[in-house]
Design an enzyme around this catalytic site. Sequence first.
Site: not given
Ligand code: AR6
Length: 205
Positions: A40, A66-67, A157
């Site tokens: 993203i 993603v954060d 995630g």
């Molecule tokens: N682009 C698109 N999607 C992504 C990317 C990217 N660059 N990177 C990961 N994903 P998560 P949550 C997907 O864990 O579950 C953080 O530490 C990933 O495969 O990022 O809402 C925050 O600070 C998954 O399907 O977010 C919070 O503490 C989706 O993004 C916590 O994680 C969401 O995974 C939030 O957890």
Amino acid sequence: TTTAGGPGGAAAPTSSGTGSAVQSFPLSPSCVLKIHKGDITFWSVDGSTDAIVNAANETMLGGGGVDGAIHRAAGQKLLKACKKIPEVQPGVRCPTGEARITPAFKLPVSNVIHTVGPIYDSDKQPEVSLSNAYRSSLKLAKENNVQYIAFPAISCGVYRYPNKEASKIAISTAKEFSDSFKEVHFVLLADSSYDVWLQTAQELL
Ligand code: AR6
């Protein structure tokens, strides 16, 4: 891990460029839903009325997934902007289900909308919290004249929300707001999320 450019990393990012696989569905007569596989942080449509949504945590001070990717790509100024957002309780800048907006700095979009999805196993009503996260993000985007918006799979995630249930909430909530946007995109890094989102779009749209 899939990187920008999609499987094999072949294609350079182009407009709304997150890789090769993109599927479109009509969300309403005036709004298109697009589902991408990719990163993203490479997504943009016009750089002035577009925004990406971050799956943040309540502190808004960054994290993994993603954060982490969004903070790395936006640069240090994003963290500074997040720190300026007032705490509503000690350590909490964005309660679960709410959203906050910042500039996007080095990212190719105009804004980042930060939302916090539920931790699936500990939230009492995860489906309510997840729909609130999508709804708050869309409402805040609309208030800021965003025309094109891209979401990741919020909570799917680290927060362990099952993709199928999450995709139904994501797409049905986007549909509620279809009159307010030209395009709503989902950019899914994981193959498993991408396949499930496509299937749900085919079922619901
Ligand atoms: N682009 C698109 N999607 C992504 C990317 C990217 N660059 N990177 C990961 N994903 P998560 P949550 C997907 O864990 O579950 C953080 O530490 C990933 O495969 O990022 O809402 C925050 O600070 C998954 O399907 O977010 C919070 O503490 C989706 O993004 C916590 O994680 C969401 O995974 C939030 O957890």
